[in-house]
Scaffold this motif. Sequence first.
Motif, mmCIF file in Angstrom:
data_model
loop_
_atom_site.group_PDB
_atom_site.id
_atom_site.type_symbol
_atom_site.label_atom_id
_atom_site.label_comp_id
_atom_site.label_asym_id
_atom_site.label_seq_id
_atom_site.Cartn_x
_atom_site.Cartn_y
_atom_site.Cartn_z
ATOM 1 N N MET A 182 0.720 -1.144 -0.115
ATOM 2 C CA MET A 182 0.088 -0.146 0.108
ATOM 3 C C MET A 182 0.894 1.281 -0.264
ATOM 4 S SD MET A 182 -1.480 -0.141 3.915
ATOM 5 C CE MET A 182 -0.149 0.104 5.355
ATOM 6 N N TYR A 183 0.319 2.515 -0.088
ATOM 7 C CA TYR A 183 0.962 3.738 -0.130
ATOM 8 C C TYR A 183 0.728 4.536 0.873
ATOM 9 C CZ TYR A 183 0.846 2.126 -5.112
ATOM 10 O OH TYR A 183 1.043 1.441 -6.449
ATOM 11 N N GLU A 184 -0.695 4.386 1.372
ATOM 12 C CA GLU A 184 -1.104 5.264 2.566
ATOM 13 C C GLU A 184 -2.237 4.453 3.050
ATOM 14 O OE1 GLU A 184 -3.180 9.723 3.103
ATOM 15 O OE2 GLU A 184 -2.386 9.109 1.326
ATOM 16 N N ALA A 185 -2.380 4.697 4.488
ATOM 17 C CA ALA A 185 -3.632 4.039 5.096
ATOM 18 C C ALA A 185 -4.050 4.762 6.582
ATOM 19 C CB ALA A 185 -3.169 2.753 5.530
ATOM 20 N N ASN A 186 -5.377 5.042 6.427
ATOM 21 C CA ASN A 186 -5.712 5.356 7.554
ATOM 22 C C ASN A 186 -6.002 4.346 8.876
ATOM 23 O OD1 ASN A 186 -8.141 6.705 9.433
ATOM 24 N ND2 ASN A 186 -7.477 8.479 8.402
ATOM 25 N N PHE A 187 -5.058 4.846 9.922
ATOM 26 C CA PHE A 187 -5.008 3.932 11.094
ATOM 27 C C PHE A 187 -5.746 4.285 12.026
ATOM 28 C CE2 PHE A 187 -2.888 1.840 14.609
ATOM 29 C CZ PHE A 187 -3.393 0.750 14.656
ATOM 30 N N CYS A 188 -6.687 3.911 12.699
ATOM 31 C CA CYS A 188 -7.468 4.253 13.791
ATOM 32 C C CYS A 188 -7.510 3.617 15.323
ATOM 33 C CB CYS A 188 -9.080 4.225 13.457
ATOM 34 S SG CYS A 188 -9.275 4.976 11.872
ATOM 35 N N MET A 189 -7.653 4.167 16.201
ATOM 36 C CA MET A 189 -7.704 3.691 17.562
ATOM 37 C C MET A 189 -8.896 4.216 18.324
ATOM 38 S SD MET A 189 -4.636 5.198 19.723
ATOM 39 C CE MET A 189 -4.308 6.958 19.879
ATOM 40 N N GLU A 190 -9.318 3.192 19.345
ATOM 41 C CA GLU A 190 -10.743 3.801 19.977
ATOM 42 C C GLU A 190 -10.352 3.961 21.520
ATOM 43 O OE1 GLU A 190 -14.767 1.619 21.275
ATOM 44 O OE2 GLU A 190 -13.168 0.387 21.357
ATOM 45 N N PHE A 191 -11.121 5.111 21.923
ATOM 46 C CA PHE A 191 -11.177 5.562 23.420
ATOM 47 C C PHE A 191 -12.664 5.050 23.734
ATOM 48 C CE2 PHE A 191 -8.196 8.204 21.608
ATOM 49 C CZ PHE A 191 -7.006 8.264 22.493
ATOM 50 N N ASP A 270 3.651 21.701 4.167
ATOM 51 C CA ASP A 270 4.201 20.520 4.635
ATOM 52 C C ASP A 270 4.248 19.390 3.572
ATOM 53 O OD1 ASP A 270 4.435 17.556 5.786
ATOM 54 O OD2 ASP A 270 4.422 18.611 7.604
ATOM 55 N N ALA A 271 5.471 19.004 2.945
ATOM 56 C CA ALA A 271 5.449 17.956 1.819
ATOM 57 C C ALA A 271 4.800 16.680 2.048
ATOM 58 C CB ALA A 271 7.053 17.742 1.449
ATOM 59 N N LYS A 272 4.742 15.990 3.379
ATOM 60 C CA LYS A 272 4.203 14.812 3.771
ATOM 61 C C LYS A 272 2.898 15.024 3.815
ATOM 62 C CE LYS A 272 3.320 11.894 7.650
ATOM 63 N NZ LYS A 272 1.825 12.310 7.815
ATOM 64 N N GLU A 273 2.266 15.969 4.258
ATOM 65 C CA GLU A 273 0.728 16.236 4.306
ATOM 66 C C GLU A 273 0.160 16.658 2.937
ATOM 67 O OE1 GLU A 273 -0.618 15.683 7.011
ATOM 68 O OE2 GLU A 273 0.020 16.857 8.909
ATOM 69 N N ARG A 274 0.935 17.194 2.195
ATOM 70 C CA ARG A 274 0.350 17.706 0.748
ATOM 71 C C ARG A 274 0.563 16.056 -0.004
ATOM 72 N NH1 ARG A 274 0.040 22.838 -0.918
ATOM 73 N NH2 ARG A 274 0.042 22.217 -2.981
ATOM 74 N N ALA A 275 1.441 15.406 0.168
ATOM 75 C CA ALA A 275 1.584 14.107 -0.590
ATOM 76 C C ALA A 275 0.356 13.213 -0.185
ATOM 77 C CB ALA A 275 2.531 13.320 -0.088
ATOM 78 N N GLU A 276 -0.068 13.113 1.285
ATOM 79 C CA GLU A 276 -1.145 12.623 1.874
ATOM 80 C C GLU A 276 -2.404 12.852 0.887
ATOM 81 O OE1 GLU A 276 -1.823 12.916 6.009
ATOM 82 O OE2 GLU A 276 0.127 12.011 6.560
ATOM 83 N N ASN A 277 -2.532 14.226 1.012
ATOM 84 C CA ASN A 277 -3.844 14.877 0.344
ATOM 85 C C ASN A 277 -4.034 14.431 -1.199
ATOM 86 O OD1 ASN A 277 -5.705 16.855 -0.717
ATOM 87 N ND2 ASN A 277 -5.752 17.433 1.623
ATOM 88 N N ILE A 278 -3.089 14.694 -1.791
ATOM 89 C CA ILE A 278 -2.852 14.559 -3.249
ATOM 90 C C ILE A 278 -3.204 13.008 -3.497
ATOM 91 C CG2 ILE A 278 -1.421 14.228 -5.400
ATOM 92 C CD1 ILE A 278 -0.014 16.897 -4.038
ATOM 93 N N MET A 279 -2.489 12.069 -2.705
ATOM 94 C CA MET A 279 -2.759 10.635 -3.107
ATOM 95 C C MET A 279 -4.348 10.312 -2.764
ATOM 96 S SD MET A 279 0.014 8.125 -1.659
ATOM 97 C CE MET A 279 0.932 9.094 -0.266
ATOM 98 N N ILE A 280 -5.093 10.967 -1.943
ATOM 99 C CA ILE A 280 -6.255 10.586 -1.249
ATOM 100 C C ILE A 280 -7.333 11.514 -2.629
ATOM 101 C CG2 ILE A 280 -8.370 10.978 0.160
ATOM 102 C CD1 ILE A 280 -6.253 8.773 0.623
ATOM 103 N N THR A 281 -6.762 12.605 -3.032
ATOM 104 C CA THR A 281 -7.531 13.252 -4.167
ATOM 105 C C THR A 281 -7.710 12.555 -5.275
ATOM 106 O OG1 THR A 281 -6.951 15.604 -3.222
ATOM 107 C CG2 THR A 281 -7.451 15.468 -5.391
ATOM 108 N N ASP A 282 -6.464 11.611 -5.710
ATOM 109 C CA ASP A 282 -6.322 10.612 -6.817
ATOM 110 C C ASP A 282 -7.317 9.781 -6.574
ATOM 111 O OD1 ASP A 282 -4.631 12.096 -8.560
ATOM 112 O OD2 ASP A 282 -2.811 11.186 -7.842
ATOM 113 N N LEU A 283 -7.415 9.108 -5.390
ATOM 114 C CA LEU A 283 -8.298 7.969 -5.281
ATOM 115 C C LEU A 283 -9.668 8.574 -5.580
ATOM 116 C CD1 LEU A 283 -7.939 5.330 -2.253
ATOM 117 C CD2 LEU A 283 -9.985 6.366 -2.917
ATOM 118 N N VAL A 284 -10.009 9.743 -4.919
ATOM 119 C CA VAL A 284 -11.585 10.249 -5.106
ATOM 120 C C VAL A 284 -11.814 10.450 -6.599
ATOM 121 C CG1 VAL A 284 -12.976 12.025 -4.811
ATOM 122 C CG2 VAL A 284 -11.633 11.114 -2.634
#
Length: 428
Positions: A182-191, A270-284
Amino acid sequence: MRVSIHKHIANPEQFKQQLLIWSQQFREVVFLDSNSYPQEYSSFDCLLAVDAFTSIKTDYHNAFDDLKQYQSTTKDWLLGYLTYDLKNNVEDLKSSNFDGLNFPDLFFFQPKKLFLLKGNQLEIQYLFLCDDEVEEDFTAISEIEYEPFVSLSGIEVQQRISKEFYIEKVTKMLQHIHAGDMYEANFCMEFFAENAVINPLEKFQKLNEISQAPFSVFFKNNKQYLLSASPERYLKKVGETLISQPIKGTSKRSLDPVEDEKSKEYLENDAKERAENIMITDLVRNDLSHTAQKGSVEVVELCKIYSFLQVHQMISTITSKLDPQYSPVDVLKTTFPMGSMTGAPKISVMKIIENLEETKRGLYSGAVGYFTPSGDFDFNVVIRSILYNQENQYVSFSVGSAITAQSIPEKEYEECLLKAKAMHEVLE
């Protein structure tokens, strides 16, 4: 047939609170509040729907087909939710993690009573009912004395995954990225909190007050509640136009205007944050292309910074024109779950996060919204939200962040705690 009556409201903010308090007598409630947040695509400032005339409640098996049939035969206002676990209807996936909430996978209802507020103008739509009842209800709502919430005693919130365990899991995700899974994943945790007794209305009022998010929701289905301060739109349909606005990228607000501006600029560059956003934009873009007229998918805004009370966020806006051969529910089925809460490539990511997360997501990272009689719709992304099952006294909220090759596990953990701040404040 709906009876429609229009009213002028002198104090819309006060009236919203009166509406919400009045709604508590009903078994089914959806209250949507944009909190006057300046946004281009808003249809209403506030919407309240109560009291089901008909409803649909199902697990994930054939859920989208069932919803499609319900929506196409009803041709009326429908309000409700899609849980994240409808992924199992779309792909060959499963959800076997712990679930303390036990909400149905899909729930929508056709309301007997509907209130739509825009500026000072209120439209009231009742199903099969006489004008007298509308006037009686309007008088009752207008006479409610709204008092700001008084916070009652808090509850003790526990964390499902410790910091050490979180870092271990994110490290495993980085191994998947380096292996090319994978390239990017949203990982979640519960409270969560067990044996928890809360006043859902009071907790929502407080959460909404400190967040003032554009896609806030108070949802009630008997003893199941969602209290949401979501800043994110999943998908909106107006005529043939579809609008998706994924969020990827977060930085904290500061009371010091200079520091606050620095935080905003840091996020923007922030290059990392922009890369994250652009990857998801492509997916959408790819998701929307399945039902789009040829060549109609367009990125209207890329990596734009929006500021909310708690955080700054990086948001992109993608639009398309719907090919008339597809129904409104077809669009949801081909884009769900949303890219911002999964990752890329979507199916591979969903399998990996299912193995590493400790909790079934359920309604968290699903969507709440409405269909209009003409088949338009608008859905949020269920984040920054408290879920409560009053019957088994279980309270839950989850947070997540996007893991990419550049991720530092400790920093991702800090981002999760930042996103959890408002819910902690409300509950504790």
